[in-house]
Design an enzyme around this catalytic site. Structure first.
Site, short mmCIF file in Angstrom:
data_model
loop_
_atom_site.label_atom_id
_atom_site.label_comp_id
_atom_site.label_asym_id
_atom_site.label_seq_id
_atom_site.Cartn_x
_atom_site.Cartn_y
_atom_site.Cartn_z
N LYS A 110 0.86 -1.20 0.00
CA LYS A 110 0.00 0.00 0.00
C LYS A 110 0.89 1.24 0.00
O LYS A 110 2.00 1.20 0.52
CB LYS A 110 -0.90 0.03 1.25
CG LYS A 110 -2.17 0.80 1.05
CD LYS A 110 -3.20 -0.05 0.33
CE LYS A 110 -4.51 0.68 0.14
NZ LYS A 110 -5.55 -0.24 -0.35
P1 NAD Z 1 -13.33 7.31 -2.00
O1 NAD Z 1 -12.39 8.39 -1.63
O2 NAD Z 1 -13.85 7.25 -3.38
O3 NAD Z 1 -14.60 7.32 -1.02
C1 NAD Z 1 -14.53 7.37 0.38
C2 NAD Z 1 -15.83 8.00 0.84
O4 NAD Z 1 -15.92 7.92 2.26
C3 NAD Z 1 -15.96 9.47 0.48
O5 NAD Z 1 -17.24 9.71 -0.04
C4 NAD Z 1 -15.80 10.19 1.81
O6 NAD Z 1 -16.48 11.42 1.86
C5 NAD Z 1 -16.40 9.16 2.73
N1 NAD Z 1 -16.05 9.32 4.16
C6 NAD Z 1 -14.86 9.59 4.71
N2 NAD Z 1 -14.97 9.66 6.06
C7 NAD Z 1 -16.26 9.40 6.34
C8 NAD Z 1 -17.02 9.30 7.54
N3 NAD Z 1 -16.46 9.48 8.72
N4 NAD Z 1 -18.34 9.02 7.45
C9 NAD Z 1 -18.93 8.82 6.26
N5 NAD Z 1 -18.26 8.88 5.09
C10 NAD Z 1 -16.96 9.17 5.14
O7 NAD Z 1 -12.60 5.96 -1.59
P2 NAD Z 1 -12.96 4.47 -2.04
O8 NAD Z 1 -12.01 4.08 -3.09
O9 NAD Z 1 -14.42 4.35 -2.25
O10 NAD Z 1 -12.54 3.68 -0.73
C11 NAD Z 1 -13.42 3.50 0.38
C12 NAD Z 1 -12.93 2.33 1.22
O11 NAD Z 1 -12.88 1.16 0.39
C13 NAD Z 1 -11.52 2.47 1.79
O12 NAD Z 1 -11.45 1.80 3.01
C14 NAD Z 1 -10.65 1.73 0.76
O13 NAD Z 1 -9.43 1.29 1.29
C15 NAD Z 1 -11.59 0.58 0.44
N6 NAD Z 1 -11.32 -0.09 -0.83
C16 NAD Z 1 -11.30 0.59 -2.01
C17 NAD Z 1 -11.06 -0.09 -3.19
C18 NAD Z 1 -11.12 0.59 -4.53
O14 NAD Z 1 -11.04 -0.11 -5.55
N7 NAD Z 1 -11.28 1.88 -4.61
C19 NAD Z 1 -10.80 -1.47 -3.16
C20 NAD Z 1 -10.85 -2.15 -1.95
C21 NAD Z 1 -11.11 -1.45 -0.78
#
Ligand code: NAD
Length: 420
Positions: A110
């Protein structure tokens, strides 16, 4: 601005505790436990970037490589103001476990830069991304370590990473990063893959639990890439989406939120907060709503000892990495909740990243249909393998997923041996 009530847990310690517990209940080599409790390589860099006003700002970045016994390191890059080394260590370790659960030939890594991308201009963001890429280019490469998007990063940023790496190599290197725009070697279906994988898991779990999906209810915390897509696909499957949130606030309507209005409101205002025809809702109220499916899809430590007891959803699908602390996990299990753990629930992203990498290496591209079908097959197999262990050993889906991952990593370590 929403503040997390549970942000005191160290996610890497959480990972190590999880490994200790799981390994004490299974046959596993001592070498495996010792190796996977730590990260193989940890890189911290402080690098300067020229800002638009002519000043110089020093940024801190990380790339942590946890384990590569089953294949090249793989894992996203996070741009977030609160990110720290222990968080990156945990995210890298979870990647190793995730790739092993779904049985794709990758290890775990990461990366991160401490910054708020929303406070940078596009030019500053590009210069910062390119300089960070140069700094970590000793570590990354299509055979070594392949980054991807995570919180705060997107396909455009992946394009800058690919371009910077390629410029320094003297030729275009498609396989250095996944989650790229389709025009430059990205894969159809990658943007949606993590959310799609969550929904595939939710549907399989609903079938197993005898929950009727059509007409059921869902709540999504974190309306970003993962949560936004998961919400849309749940609605497409006939689920009533009653509440969603992002970092600015939450919205609720028991009769169901309109997906189109939600998306255009978020696009226009930058947040779901203030959506017409909805009531605003606090994070803990949202987590405590009665519903069939709860998808935490924001950040780590969302469900902790302080709020696990209020969760009323029958099923929790962990779209985010590490949203549930170990103590909260025990409470959810005691309360009979069916938790699909992060290392299974959100693995769809790394699966389609793997497809993108394979397509890039071969310069032979698949249709979206092929990608989605292959994803469905991989997720279906992984879900049933984990469920089978969970039922046989009478343990939670999380423990079963870890057991499956550790077993696969252990046999790779045993077969390869310890060098020299
Ligand atoms: P992103 O930045 O697109 O979205 C994250 C969202 O969470 C945003 O809308 C943000 O405003 C919101 N957020 C942040 N703090 C918050 C809170 N306290 N309460 C409510 N909402 C809150 O990121 P993403 O890519 O969607 O990633 C989200 C999660 O999924 C992370 O944990 C990431 O590691 C995990 N993830 C992402 C992927 C991927 O392909 N993007 C793959 C596996 C896991």
């Amino acid at each position: 601005m929403i503040h997390n009530v549970c942000n005191t847990n160290n996610p890497f310690k959480m990972f190590q505790e999880r490994i200790d517990t799981v390994c004490s209940h299974m046959e596993v080599s001592e070498a495996c436990v010792t190796i996977i409790r730590e990260c193989k390589r940890e890189f911290t860099v402080h690098f300067p970037v020229k800002m638009d006003d002519g000043s110089i700002r020093l940024f801190t970045g990380y790339r942590v490589q946890h384990n590569d016994i089953r294949g090249p390191f793989k894992g996203g890059i996070r741009f977030h103001p609160d990110v720290n080394l222990d968080e990156v260590r945990a995210l890298a370790a979870w990647m190793t476990m995730k790739a092993a659960v779904v049985n794709i030939p990758y290890g775990g890594a990461k990366g991160a830069v401490v910054c708020n991308p929303k406070n940078l201009s596009q030019d500053e963001l590009e210069r910062m991304t390119r300089r960070y890429t140069s700094e970590i280019s000793v570590l990354i490469g299509p055979e070594k370590d392949i980054p991807a998007p995570d919180v705060g990063t997107n396909p455009k940023i992946m394009a800058w990473i690919m371009d910077t790496y390629s410029m320094n190599r003297g030729n275009s290197v498609l396989g250095v990063v996944t989650g790229k725009p389709i025009e430059i070697g990205g894969s159809p279906g990658r943007l949606e893959a993590t959310g799609r994988g969550c929904v595939i898991n939710a549907l399989l779990a609903a079938k197993h639990l005898g929950i009727k999906v059509e007409g059921g209810t869902a709540v999504v915390q974190g309306f970003g890439n993962v949560g936004g897509i998961a919400a849309r696909m749940l609605v497409e499957n006939g689920v009533r989406l009653i509440a969603v949130s992002d970092s600015q606030g939450g919205v609720y309507n028991q009769n169901g939120l309109d997906m189109n209005k939600l998306r255009s409101h978020k696009q226009e205002s930058g947040s779901v907060a203030g959506l017409r025809g909805s009531e605003s809702i606090y994070q803990n109220e949202l987590l405590g709503l009665k519903c069939d499916i709860l998808v935490p899809a924001a950040l780590e430590n969302t469900i902790c000892v302080d709020n696990a007891d209020i969760v009323k959803a029958s099923m929790i699908v962990e779209g985010a990495n590490g949203p549930t602390t170990p103590e909260a996990d025990i409470i959810l299990n005691d309360n009979g909740k069916f938790v699909i753990p992060d290392i299974l629930a959100n693995a769809g992203g790394v699966v389609v990243s793997y497809f993108e990498w394979v397509q890039g290496l071969q310069s032979f591209f698949w249709s979206e249909n092929q990608v989605n079908q292959q994803l469905e097959t991989v997720m279906n197999n992984a879900f049933h393998e984990v469920l089978e262990i969970s039922l046989r050993e009478k343990i939670s889906m999380r423990e079963a997923a870890y057991m499956l991952a550790v077993k696969r990593i252990d046999s790779a370590i045993t077969l390869r041996g310890i060098y020299p």
